[in-house]
Scaffold this motif. Structure first.
Motif, PDB file in Angstrom:
ATOM      1  N   TYR A  79       0.813  -1.217   0.000  1.00  0.00           N
ATOM      2  CA  TYR A  79       0.000   0.000   0.000  1.00  0.00           C
ATOM      3  C   TYR A  79       0.849   1.271   0.000  1.00  0.00           C
ATOM      4  O   TYR A  79       0.357   2.345   0.325  1.00  0.00           O
ATOM      5  CB  TYR A  79      -0.973   0.000   1.181  1.00  0.00           C
ATOM      6  N   ARG A  80       2.098   1.147  -0.428  1.00  0.00           N
ATOM      7  CA  ARG A  80       2.977   2.325  -0.502  1.00  0.00           C
ATOM      8  C   ARG A  80       2.348   3.381  -1.431  1.00  0.00           C
ATOM      9  O   ARG A  80       1.948   3.064  -2.549  1.00  0.00           O
ATOM     10  CB  ARG A  80       4.353   1.935  -1.036  1.00  0.00           C
ATOM     11  N   GLY A  81       2.247   4.601  -0.932  1.00  0.00           N
ATOM     12  CA  GLY A  81       1.718   5.699  -1.740  1.00  0.00           C
ATOM     13  C   GLY A  81       0.210   5.669  -1.944  1.00  0.00           C
ATOM     14  O   GLY A  81      -0.338   6.447  -2.720  1.00  0.00           O
ATOM     15  N   SER A  82      -0.477   4.773  -1.240  1.00  0.00           N
ATOM     16  CA  SER A  82      -1.933   4.664  -1.427  1.00  0.00           C
ATOM     17  C   SER A  82      -2.671   5.797  -0.730  1.00  0.00           C
ATOM     18  O   SER A  82      -2.135   6.468   0.155  1.00  0.00           O
ATOM     19  CB  SER A  82      -2.440   3.314  -0.901  1.00  0.00           C
ATOM     20  N   ARG A  83      -3.902   5.998  -1.150  1.00  0.00           N
ATOM     21  CA  ARG A  83      -4.790   7.006  -0.560  1.00  0.00           C
ATOM     22  C   ARG A  83      -6.081   6.294  -0.200  1.00  0.00           C
ATOM     23  O   ARG A  83      -6.577   5.476  -0.963  1.00  0.00           O
ATOM     24  CB  ARG A  83      -5.096   8.121  -1.554  1.00  0.00           C
ATOM     25  N   ASN A  84      -6.625   6.637   0.967  1.00  0.00           N
ATOM     26  CA  ASN A  84      -7.855   6.008   1.428  1.00  0.00           C
ATOM     27  C   ASN A  84      -8.846   7.095   1.813  1.00  0.00           C
ATOM     28  O   ASN A  84      -8.467   8.088   2.428  1.00  0.00           O
ATOM     29  CB  ASN A  84      -7.564   5.099   2.630  1.00  0.00           C
ATOM     30  N   GLU A  85     -10.082   6.898   1.439  1.00  0.00           N
ATOM     31  CA  GLU A  85     -11.165   7.832   1.788  1.00  0.00           C
ATOM     32  C   GLU A  85     -12.181   7.071   2.634  1.00  0.00           C
ATOM     33  O   GLU A  85     -12.735   6.068   2.181  1.00  0.00           O
ATOM     34  CB  GLU A  85     -11.861   8.341   0.526  1.00  0.00           C
ATOM     35  N   PHE A  86     -12.397   7.520   3.869  1.00  0.00           N
ATOM     36  CA  PHE A  86     -13.369   6.898   4.774  1.00  0.00           C
ATOM     37  C   PHE A  86     -14.621   7.753   4.847  1.00  0.00           C
ATOM     38  O   PHE A  86     -14.539   8.979   4.904  1.00  0.00           O
ATOM     39  CB  PHE A  86     -12.783   6.751   6.186  1.00  0.00           C
ATOM     40  N   ARG A  87     -15.794   7.101   4.864  1.00  0.00           N
ATOM     41  CA  ARG A  87     -17.084   7.799   4.984  1.00  0.00           C
ATOM     42  C   ARG A  87     -17.919   7.131   6.067  1.00  0.00           C
ATOM     43  O   ARG A  87     -17.992   5.900   6.138  1.00  0.00           O
ATOM     44  CB  ARG A  87     -17.838   7.749   3.657  1.00  0.00           C
ATOM     45  N   LEU A  88     -18.556   7.944   6.866  1.00  0.00           N
ATOM     46  CA  LEU A  88     -19.459   7.447   7.902  1.00  0.00           C
ATOM     47  C   LEU A  88     -20.810   7.152   7.268  1.00  0.00           C
ATOM     48  O   LEU A  88     -21.404   8.022   6.629  1.00  0.00           O
ATOM     49  CB  LEU A  88     -19.609   8.495   9.014  1.00  0.00           C
ATOM     50  N   LEU A  89     -21.301   5.935   7.428  1.00  0.00           N
ATOM     51  CA  LEU A  89     -22.613   5.560   6.892  1.00  0.00           C
ATOM     52  C   LEU A  89     -23.696   5.732   7.946  1.00  0.00           C
ATOM     53  O   LEU A  89     -24.758   6.282   7.664  1.00  0.00           O
ATOM     54  CB  LEU A  89     -22.590   4.109   6.397  1.00  0.00           C
ATOM     55  N   ASP A  90     -23.440   5.232   9.163  1.00  0.00           N
ATOM     56  CA  ASP A  90     -24.398   5.393  10.257  1.00  0.00           C
ATOM     57  C   ASP A  90     -23.699   5.113  11.568  1.00  0.00           C
ATOM     58  O   ASP A  90     -22.616   4.548  11.598  1.00  0.00           O
ATOM     59  CB  ASP A  90     -25.624   4.486  10.085  1.00  0.00           C
ATOM     60  N   GLU A  91     -24.319   5.547  12.637  1.00  0.00           N
ATOM     61  CA  GLU A  91     -23.804   5.256  13.968  1.00  0.00           C
ATOM     62  C   GLU A  91     -24.962   5.260  14.950  1.00  0.00           C
ATOM     63  O   GLU A  91     -25.987   5.904  14.714  1.00  0.00           O
ATOM     64  CB  GLU A  91     -22.744   6.267  14.397  1.00  0.00           C
ATOM     65  N   ARG A  92     -24.787   4.500  16.037  1.00  0.00           N
ATOM     66  CA  ARG A  92     -25.770   4.520  17.119  1.00  0.00           C
ATOM     67  C   ARG A  92     -25.067   4.183  18.419  1.00  0.00           C
ATOM     68  O   ARG A  92     -24.058   3.478  18.442  1.00  0.00           O
ATOM     69  CB  ARG A  92     -26.925   3.575  16.845  1.00  0.00           C
ATOM     70  N   GLU A  93     -25.625   4.710  19.496  1.00  0.00           N
ATOM     71  CA  GLU A  93     -25.039   4.484  20.805  1.00  0.00           C
ATOM     72  C   GLU A  93     -25.523   3.146  21.356  1.00  0.00           C
ATOM     73  O   GLU A  93     -26.716   2.862  21.378  1.00  0.00           O
ATOM     74  CB  GLU A  93     -25.435   5.621  21.752  1.00  0.00           C
ATOM     75  N   LEU A  94     -24.574   2.313  21.780  1.00  0.00           N
ATOM     76  CA  LEU A  94     -24.901   1.021  22.375  1.00  0.00           C
ATOM     77  C   LEU A  94     -25.019   1.133  23.892  1.00  0.00           C
ATOM     78  O   LEU A  94     -25.818   0.432  24.510  1.00  0.00           O
ATOM     79  CB  LEU A  94     -23.835  -0.015  22.035  1.00  0.00           C
ATOM     80  N   ALA A  95     -24.205   1.984  24.462  1.00  0.00           N
ATOM     81  CA  ALA A  95     -24.176   2.250  25.901  1.00  0.00           C
ATOM     82  C   ALA A  95     -23.495   3.608  26.058  1.00  0.00           C
ATOM     83  O   ALA A  95     -22.880   4.093  25.101  1.00  0.00           O
ATOM     84  CB  ALA A  95     -23.398   1.152  26.627  1.00  0.00           C
ATOM     85  N   PRO A  96     -23.593   4.217  27.213  1.00  0.00           N
ATOM     86  CA  PRO A  96     -22.919   5.514  27.378  1.00  0.00           C
ATOM     87  C   PRO A  96     -21.438   5.432  27.000  1.00  0.00           C
ATOM     88  O   PRO A  96     -20.693   4.580  27.505  1.00  0.00           O
ATOM     89  CB  PRO A  96     -23.106   5.824  28.866  1.00  0.00           C
ATOM     90  N   GLY A  97     -21.032   6.257  26.043  1.00  0.00           N
ATOM     91  CA  GLY A  97     -19.643   6.291  25.593  1.00  0.00           C
ATOM     92  C   GLY A  97     -19.242   5.208  24.622  1.00  0.00           C
ATOM     93  O   GLY A  97     -18.078   5.135  24.227  1.00  0.00           O
ATOM     94  N   VAL A  98     -20.197   4.346  24.207  1.00  0.00           N
ATOM     95  CA  VAL A  98     -19.890   3.248  23.280  1.00  0.00           C
ATOM     96  C   VAL A  98     -20.767   3.393  22.039  1.00  0.00           C
ATOM     97  O   VAL A  98     -21.992   3.318  22.124  1.00  0.00           O
ATOM     98  CB  VAL A  98     -20.119   1.863  23.928  1.00  0.00           C
TER      99      VAL A  98
END
Length: 128
Positions: A58-77
């Motif tokens: 992966y030398r010289g590679s580029r990565n793009e991350f995108r958030l699809l969804d999130e939800r809280e499972l417990a306080p702080g998690v």
């Protein structure tokens, strides 16, 4: 740190080819399952494996991350689903790879990260 901030940090570290900075976003006892199913346990192992990747395929590679969804499972998690597009300029993995991840963020750091490459289901059914 929010999930989006964690993703921004992962992307920044990846694009800098910095395995240590990438691993700093994980809890000390974190688990990471990579796209080929290797289980990496602990921040130091995650750093070691990513330094190796950034020096090689992966030398010289580029990565793009995108958030699809999130939800809280417990306080702080938080449970999040993300996607990424990896661009590799040369070598055996040259080209573009799309993946989806399941991520658990606890108190601003990653506790668990499972990465899966996406592929065309019709090709999968044909055995391609």
């Amino acid at each position: 740190m929010s999930v989006q901030q964690v993703l921004t940090g992962l992307q920044r570290a990846w694009n800098a080819g910095d395995g240590s900075a990438f691993a700093e976003l994980f809890r000390e006892e974190a688990d990471l399952v990579d796209v080929v199913g290797r289980h990496q346990r602990g921040r130091s192992e995650i750093a070691r494996q990513h330094r190796r990747l950034f020096e090689n395929i992966y030398r010289g590679s580029r990565n793009e991350f995108r958030l699809l969804d999130e939800r809280e499972l417990a306080p702080g998690v938080l449970l999040a689903h993300t996607s990424s597009t990896l661009h590799v300029p040369a070598g055996p993995r040259a080209g573009e790879t799309r993946s989806i991840q399941t991520v658990i963020v606890q108190d601003g750091l990653i506790t668990a990260f499972h990465n899966t490459m996406r592929s065309d289901f019709a090709e999968f059914e044909r055995g391609a």
